[in-house]
Write a protein that holds these residues in place. Structure first.
Motif, PDB file in Angstrom:
ATOM      1  N   PHE A 105      -7.236  12.695 -18.403  1.00  0.00           N
ATOM      2  CA  PHE A 105      -6.094  13.088 -18.473  1.00  0.00           C
ATOM      3  C   PHE A 105      -5.229  12.617 -17.743  1.00  0.00           C
ATOM      4  O   PHE A 105      -4.117  11.985 -17.997  1.00  0.00           O
ATOM      5  CB  PHE A 105      -5.987  14.703 -18.446  1.00  0.00           C
ATOM      6  CG  PHE A 105      -6.857  15.502 -19.179  1.00  0.00           C
ATOM      7  CD1 PHE A 105      -7.123  14.994 -20.756  1.00  0.00           C
ATOM      8  CD2 PHE A 105      -7.574  16.634 -19.156  1.00  0.00           C
ATOM      9  CE1 PHE A 105      -7.885  15.743 -21.704  1.00  0.00           C
ATOM     10  CE2 PHE A 105      -8.503  17.141 -19.904  1.00  0.00           C
ATOM     11  CZ  PHE A 105      -8.732  16.763 -21.324  1.00  0.00           C
ATOM     12  N   ALA A 106      -5.253  12.541 -16.198  1.00  0.00           N
ATOM     13  CA  ALA A 106      -4.453  11.924 -15.480  1.00  0.00           C
ATOM     14  C   ALA A 106      -4.564  10.548 -15.501  1.00  0.00           C
ATOM     15  O   ALA A 106      -3.504   9.929 -15.135  1.00  0.00           O
ATOM     16  CB  ALA A 106      -4.560  12.402 -13.871  1.00  0.00           C
ATOM     17  N   THR A 107      -5.646   9.854 -15.891  1.00  0.00           N
ATOM     18  CA  THR A 107      -5.652   8.444 -16.127  1.00  0.00           C
ATOM     19  C   THR A 107      -4.875   7.958 -17.264  1.00  0.00           C
ATOM     20  O   THR A 107      -4.124   7.085 -17.017  1.00  0.00           O
ATOM     21  CB  THR A 107      -7.173   7.940 -16.081  1.00  0.00           C
ATOM     22  OG1 THR A 107      -7.837   8.101 -14.770  1.00  0.00           O
ATOM     23  CG2 THR A 107      -7.521   6.560 -16.454  1.00  0.00           C
ATOM     24  N   ILE A 138       0.899  -1.207  -0.033  1.00  0.00           N
ATOM     25  CA  ILE A 138       0.055  -0.049   0.105  1.00  0.00           C
ATOM     26  C   ILE A 138       0.870   1.280   0.071  1.00  0.00           C
ATOM     27  O   ILE A 138       1.905   1.340   0.725  1.00  0.00           O
ATOM     28  CB  ILE A 138      -1.005  -0.122   1.242  1.00  0.00           C
ATOM     29  CG1 ILE A 138      -1.773  -1.217   1.198  1.00  0.00           C
ATOM     30  CG2 ILE A 138      -1.749   1.267   1.304  1.00  0.00           C
ATOM     31  CD1 ILE A 138      -2.531  -1.627   2.642  1.00  0.00           C
ATOM     32  N   PHE A 139       0.518   2.328  -0.849  1.00  0.00           N
ATOM     33  CA  PHE A 139       1.165   3.307  -0.803  1.00  0.00           C
ATOM     34  C   PHE A 139       0.601   4.578  -1.435  1.00  0.00           C
ATOM     35  O   PHE A 139      -0.553   4.101  -2.265  1.00  0.00           O
ATOM     36  CB  PHE A 139       2.569   3.610  -1.534  1.00  0.00           C
ATOM     37  CG  PHE A 139       2.665   2.901  -3.145  1.00  0.00           C
ATOM     38  CD1 PHE A 139       2.570   3.756  -4.020  1.00  0.00           C
ATOM     39  CD2 PHE A 139       2.637   1.489  -3.337  1.00  0.00           C
ATOM     40  CE1 PHE A 139       2.778   3.213  -5.464  1.00  0.00           C
ATOM     41  CE2 PHE A 139       2.538   1.009  -4.622  1.00  0.00           C
ATOM     42  CZ  PHE A 139       2.556   1.951  -5.538  1.00  0.00           C
ATOM     43  N   LYS A 140       0.840   5.712  -1.269  1.00  0.00           N
ATOM     44  CA  LYS A 140       0.024   7.007  -1.780  1.00  0.00           C
ATOM     45  C   LYS A 140       0.328   6.992  -3.428  1.00  0.00           C
ATOM     46  O   LYS A 140       1.428   7.114  -3.735  1.00  0.00           O
ATOM     47  CB  LYS A 140       0.492   8.134  -1.064  1.00  0.00           C
ATOM     48  CG  LYS A 140      -0.201   9.591  -1.691  1.00  0.00           C
ATOM     49  CD  LYS A 140       0.441  10.741  -0.955  1.00  0.00           C
ATOM     50  CE  LYS A 140       0.225  11.841  -1.841  1.00  0.00           C
ATOM     51  NZ  LYS A 140       0.977  12.000  -3.110  1.00  0.00           N
ATOM     52  N   LEU A 141      -0.736   7.233  -4.294  1.00  0.00           N
ATOM     53  CA  LEU A 141      -0.487   7.741  -5.611  1.00  0.00           C
ATOM     54  C   LEU A 141      -1.590   8.360  -6.217  1.00  0.00           C
ATOM     55  O   LEU A 141      -2.844   8.081  -6.103  1.00  0.00           O
ATOM     56  CB  LEU A 141      -0.519   6.314  -6.167  1.00  0.00           C
ATOM     57  CG  LEU A 141      -0.552   6.690  -7.986  1.00  0.00           C
ATOM     58  CD1 LEU A 141       0.549   7.489  -8.620  1.00  0.00           C
ATOM     59  CD2 LEU A 141      -0.660   5.146  -8.733  1.00  0.00           C
ATOM     60  N   ALA A 188       4.976  13.266 -10.095  1.00  0.00           N
ATOM     61  CA  ALA A 188       6.160  12.528  -9.594  1.00  0.00           C
ATOM     62  C   ALA A 188       5.370  11.350  -8.916  1.00  0.00           C
ATOM     63  O   ALA A 188       6.080  10.330  -8.854  1.00  0.00           O
ATOM     64  CB  ALA A 188       6.466  13.376  -8.118  1.00  0.00           C
ATOM     65  N   ASP A 189       4.250  11.298  -8.570  1.00  0.00           N
ATOM     66  CA  ASP A 189       3.776  10.167  -7.945  1.00  0.00           C
ATOM     67  C   ASP A 189       3.358   9.118  -9.261  1.00  0.00           C
ATOM     68  O   ASP A 189       3.531   7.871  -9.186  1.00  0.00           O
ATOM     69  CB  ASP A 189       2.244  10.258  -7.499  1.00  0.00           C
ATOM     70  CG  ASP A 189       2.307  10.985  -5.908  1.00  0.00           C
ATOM     71  OD1 ASP A 189       3.399  11.507  -5.729  1.00  0.00           O
ATOM     72  OD2 ASP A 189       1.408  10.973  -5.397  1.00  0.00           O
ATOM     73  N   ARG A 190       2.998   9.619 -10.374  1.00  0.00           N
ATOM     74  CA  ARG A 190       2.753   8.838 -11.554  1.00  0.00           C
ATOM     75  C   ARG A 190       3.929   8.111 -12.191  1.00  0.00           C
ATOM     76  O   ARG A 190       4.048   6.850 -12.447  1.00  0.00           O
ATOM     77  CB  ARG A 190       2.241   9.611 -12.641  1.00  0.00           C
ATOM     78  CG  ARG A 190       0.903  10.161 -12.351  1.00  0.00           C
ATOM     79  CD  ARG A 190       0.205  10.611 -13.640  1.00  0.00           C
ATOM     80  NE  ARG A 190       0.924  11.592 -14.548  1.00  0.00           N
ATOM     81  CZ  ARG A 190       0.532  13.084 -14.415  1.00  0.00           C
ATOM     82  NH1 ARG A 190      -0.521  13.342 -13.636  1.00  0.00           N
ATOM     83  NH2 ARG A 190       1.338  13.902 -15.096  1.00  0.00           N
ATOM     84  N   GLU A 191       5.143   8.870 -12.026  1.00  0.00           N
ATOM     85  CA  GLU A 191       6.238   8.294 -12.462  1.00  0.00           C
ATOM     86  C   GLU A 191       6.857   7.412 -11.718  1.00  0.00           C
ATOM     87  O   GLU A 191       7.546   6.452 -12.045  1.00  0.00           O
ATOM     88  CB  GLU A 191       7.422   9.177 -12.703  1.00  0.00           C
ATOM     89  CG  GLU A 191       7.105  10.461 -13.991  1.00  0.00           C
ATOM     90  CD  GLU A 191       7.387   9.680 -15.323  1.00  0.00           C
ATOM     91  OE1 GLU A 191       8.085   8.751 -15.359  1.00  0.00           O
ATOM     92  OE2 GLU A 191       6.530   9.958 -16.068  1.00  0.00           O
ATOM     93  N   THR A 212      -1.285   5.807 -17.327  1.00  0.00           N
ATOM     94  CA  THR A 212      -1.451   4.576 -18.124  1.00  0.00           C
ATOM     95  C   THR A 212      -0.200   4.545 -19.260  1.00  0.00           C
ATOM     96  O   THR A 212       0.394   3.593 -19.577  1.00  0.00           O
ATOM     97  CB  THR A 212      -2.577   4.656 -19.238  1.00  0.00           C
ATOM     98  OG1 THR A 212      -3.789   4.589 -18.319  1.00  0.00           O
ATOM     99  CG2 THR A 212      -2.634   3.476 -20.256  1.00  0.00           C
ATOM    100  N   GLN A 213       0.278   5.876 -19.661  1.00  0.00           N
ATOM    101  CA  GLN A 213       1.509   5.873 -20.537  1.00  0.00           C
ATOM    102  C   GLN A 213       2.741   5.537 -19.750  1.00  0.00           C
ATOM    103  O   GLN A 213       3.670   4.928 -20.428  1.00  0.00           O
ATOM    104  CB  GLN A 213       1.419   7.382 -20.864  1.00  0.00           C
ATOM    105  CG  GLN A 213       0.525   7.619 -21.915  1.00  0.00           C
ATOM    106  CD  GLN A 213       0.792   9.229 -22.575  1.00  0.00           C
ATOM    107  OE1 GLN A 213       1.563   9.851 -22.107  1.00  0.00           O
ATOM    108  NE2 GLN A 213       0.111   9.192 -23.705  1.00  0.00           N
ATOM    109  N   VAL A 214       2.920   5.788 -18.461  1.00  0.00           N
ATOM    110  CA  VAL A 214       4.034   5.329 -17.857  1.00  0.00           C
ATOM    111  C   VAL A 214       3.969   3.675 -17.490  1.00  0.00           C
ATOM    112  O   VAL A 214       4.778   3.052 -17.708  1.00  0.00           O
ATOM    113  CB  VAL A 214       3.673   5.985 -16.218  1.00  0.00           C
ATOM    114  CG1 VAL A 214       5.134   5.662 -15.434  1.00  0.00           C
ATOM    115  CG2 VAL A 214       3.812   7.449 -16.299  1.00  0.00           C
TER     116      VAL A 214
END
Length: 263
Positions: A106-108, A55-58, A64-67, A112-114
């Motif tokens: 957009f964020a989704t 479990i972690f924050k995203l 930064a969270d996405r990457e 997904t791209q990452v």
């Protein structure tokens, strides 16, 4: 085959229930939440239920969270994080519309791209987008949400065709929940009453609208997430998932009938 499955928005509702179900089937589940506080609560529940979750924050709106997810060998990405917004398109603040598209689309897509970078390099992976039955039929006063899910469903279907053409064994599917009693629907429909006032075009109808919404959800909502969680498990474990997974099935069937008859 056991998989590494990353789930966004796993702190509540469908995301949380899917995380526990998949972990109990032996998968490595990365259960992520928008805030650290949500992560803390989820850790306690996982410990109490003796279920292993990582479990972690995203926060999917933060680059930064996405990457950070690039460090994980993700087999399945379950894009579950999202928000609701309601109100008439004739008067809703456009910033609210922009915000729901930022989160739900957009964020989704950026997240997904990452994930796809790693999947394409490994030549395997599955991306699941949690859309909605509301993403197939326009729903008055829910259009900020419905529009974002229409767009997400189109993105998922288009990305599926692109990945098929790429031939890197990347699978894309849509998860389409109907009305399910998690509290999400009530919070979404209530959001418009936070800003509707006496100057609203629909102020004189507000009480009647609230009564109708309560009655509609009482009639329509499935009492459990089990049906849609079962569909998520099927999609996550399939070697070649279908395009759409719907639950409750009767609501999906009703939508198809409505389209056939031009409703």
């Amino acid at each position: 085959m056991k998989k590494t499955i990353l789930i966004t928005g796993a702190g509540t509702g469908i995301g949380k229930d899917a995380a526990f179900a998949l972990a109990l089937r032996g998968h490595r589940v990365l259960a992520t939440t928008q805030t650290e506080a949500q992560s803390d609560v989820l850790r306690i529940e996982a410990t109490n239920r003796n279920v292993v979750l990582e479990i972690f924050k995203l926060d999917i709106t933060l680059e930064a969270d996405r990457e950070a997810i690039a460090a994980y060998p993700i087999d399945v990405l379950l894009n579950n994080a999202g928000m609701g917004e309601s109100g008439s398109l004739a008067e809703v603040d456009m910033q609210r519309v922009r915000q729901i598209f930022e989160v739900n689309l957009f964020a989704t897509l950026a997240l997904t791209q990452v994930a796809l970078r790693g999947m394409i390099a490994r030549e395997k992976g599955t991306v699941l987008f949690v859309s909605s039955i509301a993403g197939r039929v326009p729903m008055p006063f829910l259009m900020p949400y419905s529009m974002s899910k229409f767009a997400l469903s189109a993105a998922g279907a288009g990305l599926r065709a692109e990945m098929d053409q790429l031939k890197k064994n990347i699978q894309i599917a849509l998860i389409e929940p109907g009305a399910i009693h998690t509290g999400f629907n009530q919070a979404m429909t209530n959001s418009k009453y936070q800003w509707m006032n006496a100057s609203s075009y629909f102020a004189h109808q507000a009480e009647a609208m609230k009564k109708k919404e309560r009655a509609t959800f009482k009639f329509l909502e499935a009492r459990s997430t089990q049906g849609i969680v079962n569909q998520i498990v099927k999609a996550a474990e399939a070697s070649r998932p279908k395009l759409r997974y719907v639950s409750p099935w009767i609501q999906g069937f009703g939508i198809r009938l409505a389209r056939i008859f031009g409703v």
